[in-house]
Design an enzyme around this catalytic site. Structure first.
Site, PDB file in Angstrom:
ATOM      1  N   ASN A 142      28.642  35.927  80.198  1.00  0.00           N
ATOM      2  CA  ASN A 142      30.048  36.216  79.861  1.00  0.00           C
ATOM      3  C   ASN A 142      30.957  36.103  81.078  1.00  0.00           C
ATOM      4  O   ASN A 142      31.717  37.004  81.406  1.00  0.00           O
ATOM      5  CB  ASN A 142      30.189  37.585  79.199  1.00  0.00           C
ATOM      6  CG  ASN A 142      29.571  38.711  80.002  1.00  0.00           C
ATOM      7  OD1 ASN A 142      28.628  38.496  80.759  1.00  0.00           O
ATOM      8  ND2 ASN A 142      30.091  39.905  79.847  1.00  0.00           N
ATOM      9  N   HIS A 181      22.859  41.884  71.313  1.00  0.00           N
ATOM     10  CA  HIS A 181      23.601  43.130  71.546  1.00  0.00           C
ATOM     11  C   HIS A 181      23.854  43.700  70.157  1.00  0.00           C
ATOM     12  O   HIS A 181      24.560  43.085  69.353  1.00  0.00           O
ATOM     13  CB  HIS A 181      24.922  42.815  72.252  1.00  0.00           C
ATOM     14  CG  HIS A 181      25.861  43.985  72.332  1.00  0.00           C
ATOM     15  ND1 HIS A 181      25.737  44.963  73.284  1.00  0.00           N
ATOM     16  CD2 HIS A 181      26.924  44.343  71.567  1.00  0.00           C
ATOM     17  CE1 HIS A 181      26.696  45.873  73.110  1.00  0.00           C
ATOM     18  NE2 HIS A 181      27.424  45.516  72.077  1.00  0.00           N
ATOM     19  N   ASP A 224      21.635  47.127  83.401  1.00  0.00           N
ATOM     20  CA  ASP A 224      22.918  46.853  82.759  1.00  0.00           C
ATOM     21  C   ASP A 224      24.031  46.902  83.804  1.00  0.00           C
ATOM     22  O   ASP A 224      25.043  47.567  83.635  1.00  0.00           O
ATOM     23  CB  ASP A 224      23.193  47.824  81.611  1.00  0.00           C
ATOM     24  CG  ASP A 224      24.420  47.397  80.805  1.00  0.00           C
ATOM     25  OD1 ASP A 224      24.749  46.200  80.841  1.00  0.00           O
ATOM     26  OD2 ASP A 224      25.046  48.256  80.161  1.00  0.00           O
ATOM     27  N   GLY A 283      31.379  49.726  81.435  1.00  0.00           N
ATOM     28  CA  GLY A 283      30.238  49.331  82.254  1.00  0.00           C
ATOM     29  C   GLY A 283      30.176  50.021  83.601  1.00  0.00           C
ATOM     30  O   GLY A 283      31.159  50.582  84.079  1.00  0.00           O
TER      31      GLY A 283
END
Lengths: 430, 314
Positions: A100, A185, A311, A330
């Site tokens: 992404n 996801h 992550d 995040g």
């Protein structure tokens, strides 16, 4: 390169079911020459460099299955150099990078770019993940075959889920034929949109829209139903709740083949840690109840969850210094992945072997890459750590370009001492 | 001889009013008793004081508001402060300025008080970390609207003499309502029993954890209640389908004279405004001066806000 011999090491390598005192010899080509308690110093060449590990632990370099590198497009958040510095300081030698970026990695020329750029700038093994659908819009599948041939190890839309069931069925059908890995996801968009934390008392008190754990469960149930008909290599990136774990358990008992991961954050924090709108703890999937956290730890113990990921999502301060609903989602975590995971050993939740397994050989097997092991002949990607030495997490000391750690000021126990890549020392604590 | 430090009898006043959740019972009671004095003042001929003379109050409204904004405006002026009201709906934010930057800009002008309304929950908390003056929350997202709860409490005390032991029903769109949340905390704190009544889709999950009883049957929820607080159906916050129609909502959750009979005999009605007549409340009932406290709420709102401004201004 000179040969190296590590002596007085506690070797933990779940890929060989090994946990013993012994030595490791690395040959001149950066491969493991011999390993274990039976290795004699005389096996190494007389000119070999001797490294006395003083009973510290030696494990395969970690494989992090989910990290974001800002290149291209978000260099101000993280770049290949800063990511590899952070990774190596955390004992991570192989990283699966997310697609992404800007532009999104959904075509062959982008893969070429990222592989070349990574080779020039990164000091770590990079395994790029490609987008599952074009522009991650959830409608048209990317060129799985061509992209795989260029070096893509898995396909994921990272933060979004293919919502259309027909599209997902076709993706899985096509993928099952050519053997590519789908990394989902799991989040039903309609149920979770606008949501920013777990739905429940805390979301109520903070006045924030919640994300129901059903949003995750529904997609997992849907995909696992499709998997019966289209048995592709299927991996759930991160699960966050007991409900999802129950679905996974049911399906694994029925003999279905798939894998699941969990973020170290969901294993170490819960929704209460968000406190008074701490945006660094705005994560996806969100932190949930303590009961969910305990269930996830149990899930690892039972082998229902295969992988722990960092992550790692670097975000600059400007993206986080906003009202909670507007703030970016995040946290960084690649450098603290192992030390934070060791907390689960120190508080007697998990065995050391289990933790190392989920960080090394398990992800390597899922990705079908030749990493995460210290078997004779494999690449000498190695992490050496001290199990007990205490330290305090300070954002400004972390190597990542962004400083959005979710565990600022946390007292951790266990420190990475050295990291080797193909037998070369690439990080040294001293 | 050892020097014995005397504990100051007057506690240092807290810095910001961000929500009822952060308020102690002593602070709440202090605001309420202070406000009682201002009720009298506001009804007298000369309404102006100079306790805040020389102080600057900035009203920062990111969301449109009529009564809260005018109430804070008036409250500040009656205390003698210099009041500046900024409607942010169409200025800086559209130019891309962040809340923090706006805060820094205003902070440089040395205000003594910032009153903020924002569509995002937690925005006042963020603001309070970045400015040197006191921050008063005039409503943030669906989190809190502390001065509304305080004025509701004052209105109830004014009529019923106390809050302790009363049974209070809060009815309507609980899910999207900051007024409901602040009132739940405050009424609980002051010793009332709180029932919340809403259709399932407008009832937050695990609302019981806030210390209330939840009802979906209005008649059961109103049973024996001394105060009935109606909430506005917040059409602007509703995305997706929460209800079949306004007509059906009125049928089951609109307050009518018939449903009011289930509450206690001398039950009184409140509404934070603005009202959707014929949607959540019968129009005649809303105007019935014998049971409706709606106008009084607006009147006492000014008094409560004066008390808050005085208490939090340095």
């Amino acid at each position: 390169m000179k040969e190296k011999i590590f002596i007085n090491a506690r070797i933990i390598d779940p890929s060989q079911k090994m946990d013993e005192k012994g030595s490791v010899i690395i040959d001149a080509n950066g491969k493991i020459k011999s390993i274990g308690s039976n290795v004699k110093n005389s096996e190494a060449s007389p000119s070999a460099e001797i490294i006395d590990l003083k009973n510290n632990i030696i494990i395969p370099g970690l494989v992090d299955m989910k990290a974001f590198v800002g290149e291209p497009g978000y260099e101000y958040k993280e770049n290949f150099r800063t990511l590899s510095e952070a990774a190596l300081a955390g004992g991570v030698t192989s990283i699966v990078t997310m697609p992404n970026t800007k532009p999104i990695i959904d075509n062959v020329s982008m893969v070429d770019f990222i592989i070349r750029r990574g080779r020039d700038k990164a000091v770590v093994n990079l395994f790029p993940c490609g987008a599952l659908t074009k522009q991650m819009e959830g409608s048209l599948m990317t060129e799985f075959g061509l992209l795989s041939a260029k070096g893509i190890v898995g396909f994921s839309d990272v933060k979004t889920t293919v919502q259309n069931t027909e599209t997902m069925a076709r993706i899985m059908d096509y993928a099952s034929d050519i053997g590519v890995l789908i990394m989902q996801h799991a989040e039903d968009y309609e149920l979770s949109k606008n949501g920013c934390i777990n739905e429940g008392e805390i979301s109520n008190r903070l006045g924030l829209e919640g994300i129901s754990n059903l949003a995750e469960k529904i997609i997992i149930e849907r995909d696992l139903t499709l998997l019966s008909k289209y048995p592709c290599r299927y991996h759930i990136n991160q699960i966050s709740s007991r409900e999802s774990l129950d679905v996974i358990k049911k399906n694994k008992i029925n003999g279905k083949k798939f894998s699941a991961g969990v973020s170290i954050n969901n294993l170490s924090l819960n929704e209460n840690d968000i406190g008074d709108f701490k945006t660094f703890l705005k994560l996806s999937p969100p932190l949930r109840l303590e009961d969910d956290r305990v269930a996830l730890v149990e899930g690892i113990k039972e082998g229902l969850i295969d992988v722990i990921v960092s992550d790692h999502v670097p975000e600059d301060e400007e993206s986080k210094r906003l009202p909670f609903a507007q703030a970016a989602t995040g946290a960084i975590g690649i450098e603290t992945l192992l030390p934070l995971a060791l907390e689960l050993y120190h508080n007697e939740s998990l065995s050391l072997n289990k933790i190392i397994e989920t960080l090394t050989i398990n992800p390597a097997k899922i990705l079908k890459i030749n990493k995460g092991t210290l078997k004779k002949g494999s690449d000498a990607d190695i992490c050496v750590f001290n199990l007990d030495s205490p330290w305090v997490v300070k954002a400004e000391k972390l190597k990542s370009k962004s400083k959005n750690t979710a565990i600022e000021n946390r007292n951790l126990q266990g420190k990475i001492l050295m990291t080797f890549l193909n037998g070369e020392l690439v990080f040294n604590q001293q | 001889m050892a020097v014995i430090k005397k504990k100051s009898a007057i506690k240092k006043s807290p810095k910001h009013l961000l929500g009822i959740q952060n308020l102690s019972i002593l602070e709440a009671k202090k605001i309420l008793s202070e406000a009682k004095f201002f009720i009298k003042l506001n009804r007298s001929k000369s309404k102006k004081l100079n306790v805040l003379r020389g102080k600057t109050q900035i009203n920062l409204f990111f969301e449109p508001s009529t009564r809260t904004q005018s109430s804070f405006d008036l409250a500040g002026k009656r205390l003698g402060a210099d009041v500046m009201t900024m409607n942010m709906g169409n200025s800086a934010l559209k130019k891309g300025e962040t809340l923090i930057d706006t805060a820094m800009t205003l902070n440089a002008m040395h205000p003594d008080l910032i009153v903020i309304r924002h569509q995002d929950s937690g925005a006042p908390n963020l603001l309070s970390q970045k400015v040197n003056c006191a921050v008063i929350n005039a409503g943030d997202g669906r989190r809190e609207h502390p001065t509304q709860a305080l004025l509701d409490a004052l209105t109830i005390i004014n009529r019923k003499g106390k809050i302790e032991g009363l049974k209070i029903a809060i009815c309507g769109d609980i899910l999207h309502s900051r007024v409901a949340r602040s009132n739940i905390y405050l009424m609980n704190m002051l010793g009332a029993e709180v029932n919340v009544i809403a259709p399932k889709t407008l009832m937050p999950s695990s609302i019981e954890r806030l210390g209330v009883k939840a009802f979906t049957d209005m008649r059961k929820g109103l049973d024996g209640c001394d105060i009935v607080m109606m909430l506005r159906l917040q059409n602007e916050r509703m995305q997706g389908s929460f209800l079949p129609s306004k007509r059906e909502y009125y049928e089951y959750f609109g307050l009518t004279p018939e449903k009011l009979k289930y509450a206690s005999k001398d039950a009184l009605i409140m509404h934070p405004g603005p009202m959707n007549r014929g949607v959540e409340i019968d129009t005649k009932l809303a105007d019935d001066i014998n049971v409706s406290l709606i106008k009084e709420q607006v009147e006492l709102g000014v008094a409560v806000r004066m008390a808050c401004l005085k208490m939090y201004c340095k």
